[in-house]
Design a protein around this motif. Sequence first.
Motif, short mmCIF file in Angstrom:
data_model
loop_
_atom_site.label_atom_id
_atom_site.label_comp_id
_atom_site.label_asym_id
_atom_site.label_seq_id
_atom_site.Cartn_x
_atom_site.Cartn_y
_atom_site.Cartn_z
N ARG A 96 -8.02 0.24 -7.28
CA ARG A 96 -9.25 -0.55 -7.43
C ARG A 96 -9.26 -1.69 -6.43
NH1 ARG A 96 -9.48 -2.57 -13.18
NH2 ARG A 96 -11.40 -3.49 -12.38
N THR A 97 -8.10 -2.27 -6.18
CA THR A 97 -8.00 -3.38 -5.22
C THR A 97 -8.09 -2.85 -3.79
OG1 THR A 97 -6.65 -4.58 -6.83
CG2 THR A 97 -6.63 -5.39 -4.57
N MET A 98 -7.44 -1.74 -3.52
CA MET A 98 -7.55 -1.12 -2.20
C MET A 98 -9.00 -0.74 -1.89
SD MET A 98 -4.31 1.43 -1.89
CE MET A 98 -2.67 0.83 -1.52
N GLY A 99 -9.78 -0.44 -2.92
CA GLY A 99 -11.17 -0.04 -2.75
C GLY A 99 -12.04 -1.08 -2.07
N ASN A 100 -11.58 -2.32 -1.98
CA ASN A 100 -12.32 -3.33 -1.23
C ASN A 100 -12.50 -2.90 0.23
OD1 ASN A 100 -12.92 -5.70 -3.01
ND2 ASN A 100 -10.72 -5.51 -3.37
N SER A 101 -11.57 -2.09 0.71
CA SER A 101 -11.69 -1.47 2.03
C SER A 101 -11.50 0.03 1.82
CB SER A 101 -10.63 -1.98 3.00
OG SER A 101 -10.64 -1.16 4.17
N PRO A 102 -12.60 0.80 1.77
CA PRO A 102 -12.45 2.24 1.60
C PRO A 102 -11.51 2.87 2.62
CG PRO A 102 -14.72 1.63 1.22
CD PRO A 102 -14.02 0.40 1.74
N ALA A 103 -11.41 2.30 3.82
CA ALA A 103 -10.49 2.83 4.83
C ALA A 103 -9.04 2.70 4.35
CB ALA A 103 -10.67 2.10 6.15
N VAL A 104 -8.70 1.58 3.72
CA VAL A 104 -7.34 1.37 3.20
C VAL A 104 -7.07 2.37 2.08
CG1 VAL A 104 -5.85 -0.24 1.92
CG2 VAL A 104 -7.20 -1.05 3.87
N LEU A 105 -7.99 2.48 1.14
CA LEU A 105 -7.81 3.39 0.02
C LEU A 105 -7.73 4.83 0.50
CD1 LEU A 105 -7.51 4.00 -2.97
CD2 LEU A 105 -10.01 3.83 -3.19
N GLN A 106 -8.60 5.23 1.41
CA GLN A 106 -8.60 6.60 1.92
C GLN A 106 -7.29 6.90 2.66
OE1 GLN A 106 -11.42 9.09 1.68
NE2 GLN A 106 -9.46 10.11 1.83
N GLY A 107 -6.82 5.95 3.45
CA GLY A 107 -5.56 6.13 4.15
C GLY A 107 -4.40 6.33 3.19
N TYR A 108 -4.35 5.50 2.15
CA TYR A 108 -3.31 5.63 1.13
C TYR A 108 -3.39 7.00 0.46
CZ TYR A 108 -1.24 5.58 -3.44
OH TYR A 108 -0.54 5.95 -4.55
N LEU A 109 -4.58 7.39 0.04
CA LEU A 109 -4.75 8.67 -0.66
C LEU A 109 -4.38 9.85 0.23
CD1 LEU A 109 -8.10 7.95 -2.55
CD2 LEU A 109 -5.80 8.10 -3.56
N ASN A 110 -4.77 9.79 1.49
CA ASN A 110 -4.48 10.90 2.40
C ASN A 110 -2.98 11.09 2.61
OD1 ASN A 110 -7.20 11.48 2.75
ND2 ASN A 110 -7.36 10.46 4.72
N LEU A 111 -2.26 9.99 2.89
CA LEU A 111 -0.83 10.12 3.11
C LEU A 111 -0.11 10.52 1.82
CD1 LEU A 111 1.60 10.03 4.95
CD2 LEU A 111 1.68 7.54 4.65
N SER A 112 -0.51 9.94 0.72
CA SER A 112 0.09 10.29 -0.56
C SER A 112 -0.11 11.77 -0.88
CB SER A 112 -0.52 9.41 -1.66
OG SER A 112 0.08 9.69 -2.90
N ASP A 113 -1.32 12.27 -0.65
CA ASP A 113 -1.62 13.68 -0.90
C ASP A 113 -0.80 14.58 0.02
OD1 ASP A 113 -3.23 15.83 -2.15
OD2 ASP A 113 -4.08 16.03 -0.13
#
Length: 181
Positions: free
Chosen positions: A35-52
């Motif tokens: 939810r906090t990373m969502g302040n920057s969708p780029a940050v959240l998307q980067g995290y999700l992509n590498l984690s996946d």
Amino acid sequence: MTRLQALDPKEATGQAKELFNGIQSKLGMVPNMMRTMGNSPAVLQGYLNLSDALGKGSLGGRLGELIALAVAESNSCNYCLSAHSFIGEKLVLIDSDSLHMAREGRNKDPKIAAALFFAQTLVEKRGRVGSEDVDTVKAAGYTDGEVGEIVAHVALNVFTNYFNNTANTDIDFPVVEAETV
């Protein structure tokens, strides 16, 4: 007190809302870190992509969680210690002794212990490991690709540790505190 605010998924818009919807459907919740990373969708998307991507790697979820705990303890990240202790116990079914030992870079299985020690060495040396460090983890049975995955797991977890330590993210899992400060 948090230093970066978590977004309310019900009030999010645009790409953040789309990402939150995907997380909600997969996890049944949107954890405060995301939810906090969502302040920057780029940050959240980067995290999700590498984690996946790492979730599909050859190391497996169990070792990934143990590495996360070793790195979180090294970086004194209580949010990540709490999240990965919960995930490790409840979702990956790792026993409590193994969870605690991982925080110290140890495991009863010598191969897993070598990966955890290497992960903590990466953190301690800020990635500037020597040939002996790499040779040791390879001698434990890890391929070049698996050593690369260990490095990637460490990088992902250093990112989340630094993010949560910066944000002072509210912990939404049973709290586990670092023994090192």
